[in-house]
Design an enzyme around this catalytic site. Structure first.
Site, PDB file in Angstrom:
ATOM      1  N   ARG A 169      -1.432   5.694  -2.390  1.00  0.00           N
ATOM      2  CA  ARG A 169      -0.295   6.302  -1.689  1.00  0.00           C
ATOM      3  C   ARG A 169      -0.357   7.813  -1.876  1.00  0.00           C
ATOM      4  O   ARG A 169      -0.758   8.308  -2.949  1.00  0.00           O
ATOM      5  CB  ARG A 169       1.035   5.792  -2.256  1.00  0.00           C
ATOM      6  CG  ARG A 169       1.460   4.445  -1.714  1.00  0.00           C
ATOM      7  CD  ARG A 169       1.890   4.522  -0.238  1.00  0.00           C
ATOM      8  NE  ARG A 169       2.279   3.237   0.306  1.00  0.00           N
ATOM      9  CZ  ARG A 169       1.475   2.368   0.911  1.00  0.00           C
ATOM     10  NH1 ARG A 169       0.186   2.635   1.040  1.00  0.00           N
ATOM     11  NH2 ARG A 169       1.945   1.229   1.404  1.00  0.00           N
ATOM     12  N   HIS A 191      -4.738   7.359   6.801  1.00  0.00           N
ATOM     13  CA  HIS A 191      -4.115   6.136   6.274  1.00  0.00           C
ATOM     14  C   HIS A 191      -4.709   4.918   6.999  1.00  0.00           C
ATOM     15  O   HIS A 191      -3.985   4.080   7.548  1.00  0.00           O
ATOM     16  CB  HIS A 191      -2.595   6.158   6.424  1.00  0.00           C
ATOM     17  CG  HIS A 191      -1.910   5.213   5.475  1.00  0.00           C
ATOM     18  ND1 HIS A 191      -0.708   5.478   4.881  1.00  0.00           N
ATOM     19  CD2 HIS A 191      -2.277   3.983   5.007  1.00  0.00           C
ATOM     20  CE1 HIS A 191      -0.351   4.466   4.093  1.00  0.00           C
ATOM     21  NE2 HIS A 191      -1.300   3.547   4.161  1.00  0.00           N
TER      22      HIS A 191
END
Ligand SMILES: NC(=O)c1ccc[n+]([C@@H]2O[C@H](COP(=O)([O-])OP(=O)(O)OC[C@H]3O[C@@H](n4cnc5c(N)ncnc54)[C@H](OP(=O)(O)O)[C@@H]3O)[C@@H](O)[C@H]2O)c1
Length: 317
Positions: free
Chosen positions: A232, A280
């Site tokens: 993350r 991502h």
């Protein structure tokens, strides 16, 4: 056996259509609603959620479970407006294998100095670089969960010397295991390529900072440490990563996640020579495949079996 419960899909910024289509194909006997269609709130037993809108899950009196559509649940756990029902995360070979592909690709890109070869190719330069063997390179998996263990195992099979760090003690064949705050320093000190696959929690936020980077091995076969983050964005202190790349405290990085996303157009990371940026995209959630696992769990619950892969909300993952 109980009636097949209806499903609500509240997928926030993600397109709900492929999730709804997959669920309708798998379970034609169930009503599948897509937020904001809440024509029969009392019938909804299951919510399939990814960053759901604030109101979406509030008034569902018979909700039995929330299924996260992604492996990371920080976007759900940090919410105070969600009903107190079991929260299930994605654990699926499809996602685990996708992440392993990305991790192995990134480790090899740095290990085999592919960015330098790209620059040489652009300059039409034929020049072989010195190349240490994998066994001389120490990879450290920061996070030894479903994703870290699998990717670490493949790297070990390629010959890399692999260690892992987790919150609780682990024993994983082929991986030297460290755990807890006291295990972090020795783990970092034997790590040339650090692969972050931690969940984002209050304990892990900002863990990839100057101090941690300063603890990585500097005597390795690559000439300096490399940071790979597929976990993350909130794990990394971006300014510290940039400064470390500028000073040589890091010789390269692969970053898939940022906070906020997308990465700001003006970030210096875009233009750094040995930094690889992906949007991502390391391990996307495939609606068709993941819906099968989610539906299997609905059937199991209705047959009186317990839910698997439950999130511990207090722990944050
Ligand atoms: N970029 C992408 O496309 C993408 C896709 C999917 C997932 N992800 C990210 O990858 C993360 C990991 O997924 P996963 O399925 O491997 O999760 P997981 O199975 O829950 O594993 C998490 C690992 O992190 C460790 N951990 C958690 N908090 C810690 C702490 N405070 N100190 C030390 N270790 C800690 C856990 O330790 P224990 O084993 O002791 O519990 C465990 O080993 C997800 O949370 C998500 O954020 C990213």
């Amino acid at each position: 056996m109980a009636e097949p419960g209806a499903v609500l899909i509240a997928s926030g910024p993600w397109d709900p259509a492929p999730w709804a289509a997959a669920m309708r194909r798998l379970a034609p006997e169930r009503a599948v609603h897509v937020w904001p269609d809440l024509s029969d709130p009392g019938a909804i037993r299951y919510a399939l959620a990814w960053r759901p809108p604030a109101e979406a899950l509030k008034r569902l009196p018979n909700l039995a479970a929330i299924f996260s559509l992604g492996a990371g649940v920080d976007g759900l756990v940090e919410r105070t407006d969600l009903p107190d029902v079991p929260l299930v995360r994605v654990v699926d070979p499809d996602l685990t294998e996708r992440m392993a592909e990305w991790v192995v690709l990134q480790v090899l890109m740095h290990h085999r100095r592919q960015r330098t070869y790209d620059r040489q190719q652009a300059a039409h330069r034929w020049h072989e670089l010195a190349q240490p063997p994998a066994r001389a390179v120490r990879v450290g998996m920061l996070g030894l969960g479903h994703l870290g263990r699998h990717a670490g195992g493949i790297l070990a099979a390629l010959g890399f010397s692999v260690a892992g760090w987790s919150r609780t003690a682990k024993a994983v064949a082929g991986i030297a295991c460290f755990h807890g705050p006291e295990g972090l320093e020795p783990f970092l000190a034997r790590t040339d390529i650090l692969v972050a696959l931690l969940p984002l929690t209050p304990q892990t936020r900002g863990i990839l900072d100057a101090r941690l980077i300063g603890g990585l091995a500097r005597d390795g076969a690559l000439g300096g440490p490399v940071l790979i983050n597929g976990g993350r964005g909130g794990l990394q202190v971006e300014a510290d990563v940039v400064a470390a790349l500028r000073s040589g405290a890091l010789i390269g990085a692969s970053l898939d996640v940022f906070e906020p996303e997308p990465l700001a157009a003006g970030s210096p990371l875009w233009d750094m020579a040995d930094v690889i940026i992906t949007p991502h995209a390391a391990a996307g959630s495939d609606p068709e495949t993941l819906s099968r696992g989610i539906h299997r769990q609905m059937l199991e619950l209705e047959a009186g079996m317990p839910l698997r892969n439950l999130v511990d909300r207090r722990r944050g993952y």
